[in-house]
Design an enzyme around this catalytic site. Sequence first.
Site, PDB file in Angstrom:
ATOM      1  N   GLY A 218       0.829  -1.203   0.000  1.00  0.00           N
ATOM      2  CA  GLY A 218       0.000   0.000   0.000  1.00  0.00           C
ATOM      3  C   GLY A 218       0.860   1.248   0.000  1.00  0.00           C
ATOM      4  O   GLY A 218       1.974   1.235   0.539  1.00  0.00           O
TER       5      GLY A 218
ATOM      6  N   HIS B 215      -2.693   7.375   6.766  1.00  0.00           N
ATOM      7  CA  HIS B 215      -1.707   8.297   6.173  1.00  0.00           C
ATOM      8  C   HIS B 215      -2.381   9.599   5.724  1.00  0.00           C
ATOM      9  O   HIS B 215      -1.793  10.673   5.843  1.00  0.00           O
ATOM     10  CB  HIS B 215      -1.010   7.656   4.966  1.00  0.00           C
ATOM     11  CG  HIS B 215       0.162   6.781   5.325  1.00  0.00           C
ATOM     12  ND1 HIS B 215       1.265   7.253   6.015  1.00  0.00           N
ATOM     13  CD2 HIS B 215       0.405   5.470   5.075  1.00  0.00           C
ATOM     14  CE1 HIS B 215       2.135   6.253   6.166  1.00  0.00           C
ATOM     15  NE2 HIS B 215       1.637   5.166   5.621  1.00  0.00           N
TER      16      HIS B 215
ATOM     17  N   HIS C  73      -4.574   1.263   7.244  1.00  0.00           N
ATOM     18  CA  HIS C  73      -3.216   1.816   7.364  1.00  0.00           C
ATOM     19  C   HIS C  73      -3.041   3.007   6.404  1.00  0.00           C
ATOM     20  O   HIS C  73      -2.546   4.065   6.807  1.00  0.00           O
ATOM     21  CB  HIS C  73      -2.202   0.696   7.061  1.00  0.00           C
ATOM     22  CG  HIS C  73      -0.771   1.127   7.052  1.00  0.00           C
ATOM     23  ND1 HIS C  73       0.174   0.596   7.900  1.00  0.00           N
ATOM     24  CD2 HIS C  73      -0.099   2.038   6.287  1.00  0.00           C
ATOM     25  CE1 HIS C  73       1.355   1.166   7.658  1.00  0.00           C
ATOM     26  NE2 HIS C  73       1.221   2.033   6.680  1.00  0.00           N
ATOM     27  N   GLU C  74      -3.462   2.817   5.155  1.00  0.00           N
ATOM     28  CA  GLU C  74      -3.290   3.883   4.153  1.00  0.00           C
ATOM     29  C   GLU C  74      -4.215   5.060   4.431  1.00  0.00           C
ATOM     30  O   GLU C  74      -3.824   6.218   4.254  1.00  0.00           O
ATOM     31  CB  GLU C  74      -3.532   3.341   2.735  1.00  0.00           C
ATOM     32  CG  GLU C  74      -2.555   2.259   2.292  1.00  0.00           C
ATOM     33  CD  GLU C  74      -1.097   2.614   2.505  1.00  0.00           C
ATOM     34  OE1 GLU C  74      -0.730   3.795   2.326  1.00  0.00           O
ATOM     35  OE2 GLU C  74      -0.316   1.725   2.873  1.00  0.00           O
TER      36      GLU C  74
ATOM     37  N   CYS D 293       5.931  -0.212   7.201  1.00  0.00           N
ATOM     38  CA  CYS D 293       5.531   0.949   6.414  1.00  0.00           C
ATOM     39  C   CYS D 293       6.734   1.395   5.591  1.00  0.00           C
ATOM     40  O   CYS D 293       7.844   1.451   6.127  1.00  0.00           O
ATOM     41  CB  CYS D 293       5.080   2.072   7.353  1.00  0.00           C
ATOM     42  SG  CYS D 293       4.598   3.587   6.521  1.00  0.00           S
ATOM     43  N   LEU D 294       6.509   1.702   4.321  1.00  0.00           N
ATOM     44  CA  LEU D 294       7.617   2.147   3.472  1.00  0.00           C
ATOM     45  C   LEU D 294       8.240   3.435   4.011  1.00  0.00           C
ATOM     46  O   LEU D 294       9.381   3.750   3.712  1.00  0.00           O
ATOM     47  CB  LEU D 294       7.132   2.359   2.029  1.00  0.00           C
ATOM     48  CG  LEU D 294       6.718   1.079   1.282  1.00  0.00           C
ATOM     49  CD1 LEU D 294       6.096   1.427  -0.068  1.00  0.00           C
ATOM     50  CD2 LEU D 294       7.903   0.133   1.105  1.00  0.00           C
TER      51      LEU D 294
ATOM     52  N   GLN E 246       2.959   9.954   1.231  1.00  0.00           N
ATOM     53  CA  GLN E 246       4.295   9.383   1.420  1.00  0.00           C
ATOM     54  C   GLN E 246       5.278   9.847   0.342  1.00  0.00           C
ATOM     55  O   GLN E 246       6.485   9.667   0.481  1.00  0.00           O
ATOM     56  CB  GLN E 246       4.225   7.848   1.425  1.00  0.00           C
ATOM     57  CG  GLN E 246       3.475   7.300   2.631  1.00  0.00           C
ATOM     58  CD  GLN E 246       3.340   5.791   2.554  1.00  0.00           C
ATOM     59  OE1 GLN E 246       2.390   5.284   1.964  1.00  0.00           O
ATOM     60  NE2 GLN E 246       4.283   5.073   3.137  1.00  0.00           N
TER      61      GLN E 246
HETATM   62 ZN    ZN Z   1       2.522   3.306   5.699  1.00  0.00          ZN
END
Ligand code: ZN
Length: 164
Positions: free
Chosen positions: A43, A133, A129-130, A87-88, A48
Amino acid sequence: MQILTMGNDLLKQKAVRIDKIDSKIRELAGQMLEALAAEKGIGLAAVQLGIMKRIFVTRVQNDEERIFINPSILETSVKTTKYEEGCLSIPGIYGQVVRSELVTVQAWNEKGRPFTIEAEGLLARVIQHEYDHLEGILFLDRMPDDKRIKLAEKYKTGAGRDTN
Ligand code: ZN
């Protein structure tokens, strides 16, 4: 496209609604899916990448690639599950996060068509999760204080940040 990492203030800000789903947004969605595949992630939110717009993409195994524009979480199940997340934007850090098992989300696709899906399992988790963000929330913020502090400390000391 460079993925912002924790410590960057943009990751704590709320993203703004997309007024018009046009070719620029379609291009952005395509770039996000490419970046996600390149990172082997599941995701990615535009936030991000430092683009403060309400759009995220998912790429969960055994599911199609999905684009969510201006998403709203309509319903979340009372029943929750605990699962390890990464998480990236927080490379090298993983932790157990409690989330709803099921989620109903309404959004628009890149063609400007509205859709509603009821997700479960990993997709339900990634959506939550997304979506976080877009609200400036990271998965560490969803963890108990003691665990969050420990992981934030580990992150600060550089564990897993070999790419920077
Ligand atoms: Zn993330």
